[in-house]
Design an enzyme around this catalytic site. Structure first.
Site, PDB file in Angstrom:
ATOM      1  N   GLU A  93       0.799  -1.141   0.051  1.00 37.57           N
ATOM      2  CA  GLU A  93       0.024  -0.037   0.055  1.00 37.57           C
ATOM      3  C   GLU A  93       0.851   1.300  -0.041  1.00 37.57           C
ATOM      4  OE1 GLU A  93      -4.182  -0.079   1.971  1.00 37.57           O
ATOM      5  OE2 GLU A  93      -2.640  -1.439   3.348  1.00 37.57           O
ATOM      6  N   CYS A 106       3.647   8.611   0.776  1.00 35.44           N
ATOM      7  CA  CYS A 106       3.963   7.524   2.204  1.00 35.44           C
ATOM      8  C   CYS A 106       4.173   6.055   1.590  1.00 35.44           C
ATOM      9  CB  CYS A 106       2.874   7.675   3.027  1.00 35.44           C
ATOM     10  SG  CYS A 106       3.049   6.577   4.564  1.00 35.44           S
ATOM     11  N   CYS A 113       3.370  -6.335   8.540  1.00 34.98           N
ATOM     12  CA  CYS A 113       4.781  -6.016   9.597  1.00 34.98           C
ATOM     13  C   CYS A 113       4.651  -6.820  10.684  1.00 34.98           C
ATOM     14  CB  CYS A 113       4.230  -4.477  10.078  1.00 34.98           C
ATOM     15  SG  CYS A 113       5.411  -4.029  11.089  1.00 34.98           S
ATOM     16  N   CYS A 117       2.411  -3.318  17.181  1.00 35.08           N
ATOM     17  CA  CYS A 117       1.688  -2.144  17.758  1.00 35.08           C
ATOM     18  C   CYS A 117       0.305  -2.160  17.781  1.00 35.08           C
ATOM     19  CB  CYS A 117       2.164  -0.823  17.066  1.00 35.08           C
ATOM     20  SG  CYS A 117       4.036  -0.675  16.606  1.00 35.08           S
ATOM     21  N   CYS A 120      -2.365  -0.112  15.713  1.00 36.98           N
ATOM     22  CA  CYS A 120      -2.196  -0.277  14.201  1.00 36.98           C
ATOM     23  C   CYS A 120      -2.842  -1.227  13.497  1.00 36.98           C
ATOM     24  CB  CYS A 120      -0.609  -0.237  13.938  1.00 36.98           C
ATOM     25  SG  CYS A 120      -0.260  -0.276  12.369  1.00 36.98           S
ATOM     26  N   GLU A 167       7.984  -2.077   9.264  1.00 43.82           N
ATOM     27  CA  GLU A 167       9.009  -1.461  10.050  1.00 43.82           C
ATOM     28  C   GLU A 167      10.198  -1.438   9.101  1.00 43.82           C
ATOM     29  OE1 GLU A 167       9.989  -0.019  12.897  1.00 43.82           O
ATOM     30  OE2 GLU A 167      12.037   0.080  11.803  1.00 43.82           O
ATOM     31  N   CYS A 345      -2.786   7.174   8.972  1.00 45.71           N
ATOM     32  CA  CYS A 345      -1.922   6.491   9.848  1.00 45.71           C
ATOM     33  C   CYS A 345      -2.678   5.374  10.576  1.00 45.71           C
ATOM     34  CB  CYS A 345      -1.257   7.648  10.742  1.00 45.71           C
ATOM     35  SG  CYS A 345       0.363   7.211  11.568  1.00 45.71           S
TER      36      CYS A 345
HETATM   37  S1  SF4 Z   1       2.854   1.096  13.823  1.00 43.60           S
HETATM   38 FE1  SF4 Z   1       4.411   0.706  11.994  1.00 43.60          FE
HETATM   39  S2  SF4 Z   1       5.853  -0.661  13.089  1.00 43.60           S
HETATM   40 FE2  SF4 Z   1       3.725  -0.837  14.412  1.00 43.60          FE
HETATM   41  S3  SF4 Z   1       2.712  -2.348  13.648  1.00 43.60           S
HETATM   42 FE3  SF4 Z   1       1.918  -0.743  12.437  1.00 43.60          FE
HETATM   43  S4  SF4 Z   1       3.380  -0.469  10.531  1.00 43.60           S
HETATM   44 FE4  SF4 Z   1       4.201  -1.944  12.356  1.00 43.60          FE
END
Ligand code: SF4
Length: 362
Positions: A93, A106, A113, A117, A120, A167, A345
């Site tokens: 994406e 972005c 990932c 987190c 997310c 990441e 985000c």
């Molecule tokens: S915030 Fe970034 S590092 Fe954390 S799970 Fe989401 S994509 Fe991965």
């Protein structure tokens, strides 16, 4: 996977070797590089300055493009989200964010990932795989061509942020290689100080990053003022805690350019990490950590079902910011972009929803 080489991720040296291996003179490397990166052609047939026989040879041995745009959504605020697929069918994406001064792309460094987190949506995918340097570069070319037209000038210049899925520091070598290719003045010419890499805190890589000769900007996602809360929100903290993270940040701070400030990001989660107490604790942490030029971007959480977090109250965002500034920490509130198309985000989870207005690429 195809046997053909995806040469969009090749450095000029690698392209020269490739040209030689297929029986062509080395100068062909420069022509291919310009075709791919300056003229942004992802199809050898369109490189009409190359002899037809050479183009045929390229088609037999190499690929300029491997990503397929599956869908493309446009937000009411002009943000565009591209959902692409790799050749082996993993989602990628990329988000285009128009701004008055300079547009921003972005991009993703991984499909999915591996970090968890808690706020997310991408985390729910787990790690599918690292993206290659070619796949990283190709995302940018596809978006630029879609927005401005193939090879056309970018009127405001382009900033890049490695804040999409993944990441970036867990795919360090491919990321740095891609950024290197994109900084070439005979190509996209997006120089390192127009690029920001955001990490959740892979400490050894922060040290490595600090040593790069031409490093991009760095942002560290903090999102909690103490280890107890950060352990819950960003489990990577159990591996490298806040103290270790700030020590590594100090190394990068030594290399700051004139006018550059060290950036932290803080996702504000309503009722979780956004109280006055948290703001004061955060200000004290940043004031005591011995970093001189710090700024913090406050990112109000974007709703992302099935996650149960909620955005902070508007008044609380202002209070949080005021408390930080009252204690001498520069704070900025990030305006949410593309929430309605799952582009904001924390919302990237390869969503392909029939409820969204989908506009396929040309
Ligand atoms: S915030 Fe970034 S590092 Fe954390 S799970 Fe989401 S994509 Fe991965």
């Amino acid at each position: 996977m195809s046997e053909k080489l995806h040469i969009t991720g090749f450095s000029k040296t690698e392209l020269a070797d490739f040209a030689q291996n297929i029986g062509e003179p080395k100068y062909r490397a420069k022509q291919i590089f310009k075709g791919l990166h300056e003229r942004r052609l992802l199809n050898f047939e369109e490189m009409t300055d190359l002899p037809k026989a050479f183009r045929e040879k390229l088609n037999e041995t190499a690929m300029a493009s491997t990503l397929k745009v599956e869908s493309r959504y446009i937000s009411t605020d002009g943000t565009r989200r591209f959902l692409m697929k790799t050749l082996d069918n993993f989602p990628v994406e990329t988000v285009f964010i128009p701004t008055e001064n300079r547009d921003t792309i972005c991009f993703s460094s991984q499909s999915g990932c591996p970090l968890k987190c808690d706020f997310c949506l991408t985390a729910k995918l787990g790690l599918l795989r690292n993206l290659t340097a070619g796949e990283i570069v190709e995302q940018i070319i596809i978006v630029l061509n879609d927005v401005y037209g193939i090879g056309a000038e970018t009127p405001h210049g382009t900033n890049l942020v490695a804040m999409g899925a993944g990441e970036p520091f867990l795919n360090f070598d491919n990321l740095i290689k891609a950024l290197d290719i994109m900084s070439d003045k005979e190509g996209l010419f997006i120089v390192p100080n127009r690029v920001t890499v955001s990490t959740a805190g892979i400490v050894p890589k922060i040290y490595e990053f600090a040593k790069l000769e031409k490093r991009p900007n760095l942002a560290i996602s903090l999102s909690a003022p103490n280890d107890e809360l950060r352990d819950k929100l960003m489990p990577i903290n159990k591996r490298w805690n806040i103290e270790e993270l700030l020590r590594a940040a100090k190394e990068v701070e030594k290399t700051l350019r004139r006018g550059e400030r060290f950036t932290f990001e803080y996702v504000l989660l309503g009722g979780v990490n956004d109280s006055d107490v948290h703001a004061r604790e955060l200000a004290n942490l940043l004031n005591e950590c011995d970093l001189q030029k710090v700024k913090i971007n406050l990112i109000p959480h974007n709703p992302a079902e099935p996650l149960e977090y909620r955005p902070p109250q508007r008044e609380q965002i202002t209070r949080f910011k005021d408390i930080l500034e009252g204690k001498g920490v520069s704070a900025y509130v990030r305006r949410p972009r593309g929430r309605d198309i799952y582009a904001a985000c924390g919302q990237l989870a390869a969503k392909n929803s029939p409820n969204l207005v989908q506009i396929l690429s040309v």
